[in-house]
Each structure stands twice: as C-alpha cells, then as structure tokens.
Design a protein around this motif. Sequence first.
Motif, PDB file in Angstrom:
ATOM      1  N   ASN A 123       0.766  -1.265  -0.203  1.00  0.00           N
ATOM      2  CA  ASN A 123      -0.285   0.079  -0.241  1.00  0.00           C
ATOM      3  C   ASN A 123       0.593   1.600   0.039  1.00  0.00           C
ATOM      4  O   ASN A 123       0.282   2.195   0.809  1.00  0.00           O
ATOM      5  N   THR A 136       1.591   4.241  -0.753  1.00  0.00           N
ATOM      6  CA  THR A 136       1.181   6.007  -0.822  1.00  0.00           C
ATOM      7  C   THR A 136       1.714   7.134  -0.792  1.00  0.00           C
ATOM      8  O   THR A 136       2.396   7.273   0.374  1.00  0.00           O
ATOM      9  N   GLU A 139      -3.989  12.806  -2.688  1.00  0.00           N
ATOM     10  CA  GLU A 139      -2.955  11.488  -1.686  1.00  0.00           C
ATOM     11  C   GLU A 139      -3.570  10.703  -3.245  1.00  0.00           C
ATOM     12  O   GLU A 139      -4.665  10.699  -3.416  1.00  0.00           O
ATOM     13  N   ALA A 151      -2.480   6.571  -4.026  1.00  0.00           N
ATOM     14  CA  ALA A 151      -1.905   4.851  -3.655  1.00  0.00           C
ATOM     15  C   ALA A 151      -1.844   3.868  -4.619  1.00  0.00           C
ATOM     16  O   ALA A 151      -3.063   3.986  -5.532  1.00  0.00           O
TER      17      ALA A 151
END
Length: 459
Positions: free
Chosen positions: A6, A8, A99, A101
């Motif tokens: 993950n 990010t 953001e 990700a």
Amino acid sequence: MTDIINPTIDLFLYDLRNSIGDDEKDIDQKRQYFYQKFHETVREKLKQNEEDNNNKQNLEVEYFHLLKSIYAPLDSDTSLENGYYYPVRLGDSYGLLLEVAAPDKQLPEHFAELRTKVQQKLGENIATLGQTWMLSAYLPNFSEKTSEEIAKECYQAVFPNVEKIEFDSKGEFIGATIFEYSDTSLKQEIVKIGDQEIFTVVQNQHIIIAIYPDQESFNKLAQFYTDWMRLFYYHHKIIWAYGQSRILINKIKDKFSQIQTITESIEENITQKNWKINNLQKFSDILSQVQVIIHQYTSNFNNLKFQQGTIEINLNNYNKRLETLKQKAKKKVTYNRNNINFLEDLSKLVKEKYILQITKNLETSELGLRLLEDNINAIRSQIEIEKAKSDRDFKELIAVVGTGVAVAGLTGDNATTECKSIFGDKFFLCQNTLIYKLILVLIASFLAWFFRRYILKRP
C-alpha cells in the motif's frame, strides 16, 4: 528486492487566499488559481459550495471544508481508494491534501509512478505557500532491509536526481519509523495568477517518510490527516513569511541606497556653494521626490514588522498543534512509542535565526530611516535658509535700484540743464539725456547700497 504494501503519497499543498491590500478581484484570482489544481467536476462542486457558503467564505475561519462531501476522487469515474482531493480553508489560506496510492504489494520504485500521477493532476500549478510530501507504506511479515534503507529507496524513487540521501531526523509515530528531510533553504517562484505575476519564496523541499510495521498501525494514519494538514500549514506559513522578510529587507536596502545617492549629490552641490536660485528650486523638487521613496521605505518597514508578527503567531500555533498531535497519538496508540520531538527543530530555527534576524533588521532599518530623515531635514533647512538669503538680497537690490531711479526721477525735464551746469555745455554726456539719467541711477544706487550695507549696519 524488498516489497512494501500500500505505497501512498500524500501531498500537502498551501496557497495564499488573501493578503493585506487585496481587493475582491485579487481574492477571486487567487481562488481561481487554487481551483486549477482540481479536475473540472470538482471545480464545479467548489464553485457551487462557494455560493452556498458565501458568508462563511468571507470570514477568517480557522478550518473549513470546501466540499460538502469533504473528499473528491482524483478522477470523476473512480473511487476514493484510487486517490482523492481534500481541500480546506485555513484562515487566510487554502490547503489541499492530494493522495494517490497503490492498494497492493509493490516495490519501492513504484513511488515513481505515483508521483507521475500527482504531477499529471497538478500540471504547472504550484503551491504559493509551500508543500510537504508524505510517503508511507507498511511492510510484509518479513523484511531483509531496515526501515531506513527502505525509506531511502522510496525517496530515491520520487526524487531520482539526489545522489546521496541523508535524512535530517528520525522518530516514531503510531508504530511507524518516521523520517524527515527538510531543506529550509528558500526557493524563488514566479506564479501567474490572473492578469498579474506574483513573486513568492517557499521552502526548497520538505519530505516525511513513514514506514509502518503492519496494516493495523498503517490504517491509523488516516485519523491524523487533519492534524498534519494544520501542522504543515503553520510550518510553511512561517517559512513563507521569513522568505517575504528577505524580499522586504532587500527592498529597504535598495530604497536606502537610492535616497543616500540623491542626498549625497545635493550635499556635494552644497559643498561647492552652488546656490543659484534655479538650483535651489531644483533641490527642493528633488527632496519632494525623495519623500515618495521615504514613503516606500516606511511601507516596506511596516510590512517587515507585519511578517515578524505572522511568524510569531504561526510559531505559537505550530507548537500548540504539535503538542496536540503528540497527545492524540498517545491516546490513540497506547502500546506503541511515539517520538516526534524532531519536529521541534523548526521552533528552534525560528527562535534562534528567523525572529532574531528580523528583529535586528528592524532595528537597523529604523535607525537608517531616522538618519535619512535627519539628513533630509538638515538639507531642507539649509536650502530654505539660502532661499531666504536670496529673497533678501533680491529685495535689497530692488530697494537700491528703486532709490537710484527715484533720485534720477527728481531731475525731471531739467536733466540736460543740470548736466551742463555741472559739467559744462560741451560735456558729451549732456548731449544724451537717457545716458545721463542712467549714470545717475547707477551712482545713486551705489550710494544707497553703500549706506545700507556699511552705515546702517554699524553697531
């Protein structure tokens, strides 16, 4: 190669919404510049919410969500999990968390793809107050490399032109090992906003990298985004204000140099006794123009004091928010250590360098202003004295010549007869009445001048 899960990127960006002296047009242009960071669908939502919350928009709110839904997906046809916008108002500024990700297992090099996606969304639109990159990921059950080695690989993927990576600080936050790279040197930017170009100075680079040990601790990161948003805002507002102070002090020095050059030129003429009446008027006109530069000097000086106040206020807010962040992390994660004291380094920098330097600049600038004003007042006084002397000399000339004319006028039409009685019938001056009267005027004027200058002024 070491896997991460993950990966990010959270990019915190800040733009100035309004500053002192801005009118509605200026505020609207800055608003539109901020809106350019979003795709068209989000822009329309922002404009709609702006109309619905017009009264709140005009207030100096501390923290205000600009979207009713709070978040908006990076692409109109995707879900929030693939990336999102989180825009807010922060006092006189805008804040945006962008953001992106990757939800699955990747290599650290995948951060390069994520950054490319961020750049595609922003285009040429940069942050006018500053920005912070936050890179985060969590590790699988087993990792051959240390958190620092992985963090350096992540950094290298996002910023490939850096040859050697050395983090400034290291700490712990809700289970993660957290690293900071903070290059507080200033970077100059020229930003096109509406019909004008704005010159701004921002921090060169600020990066936070957090490597979490597992998914459970990683998932707690979202609970702290509003705290990071505020903390990084105060961080960048401080450095921006310091950058503005450097611009202002250079302007003050330039104005001082201009005024000093002009006054030195006038003083040189004074030394050379260049007191012609037309020069006196010219000097007075020049001093009037100098007053305009003095006003600009004073305006920059007052603005410098304002930036000092901006730094002090935001430093206070920064320290309070940092303490809040520590206490909140302690309550949320009682079984993990939290140590982010390295974020206090900014406070030390501000107290030991920024505020001290601006204080000294203000003292020096104030002294320089007093010296310039005293010098200008002295020159102006001397010019007024010389003007008065010139006026008095001119009046005396008029009085002396008037006396001569009056004496010559007493001869009336008998000038020729008087001349012949004094000098004889054949004296050449007696043949021309005008020349005779002119000589009488000169003689009478000289005698009047001599009497006023040397007889009347005797003690």
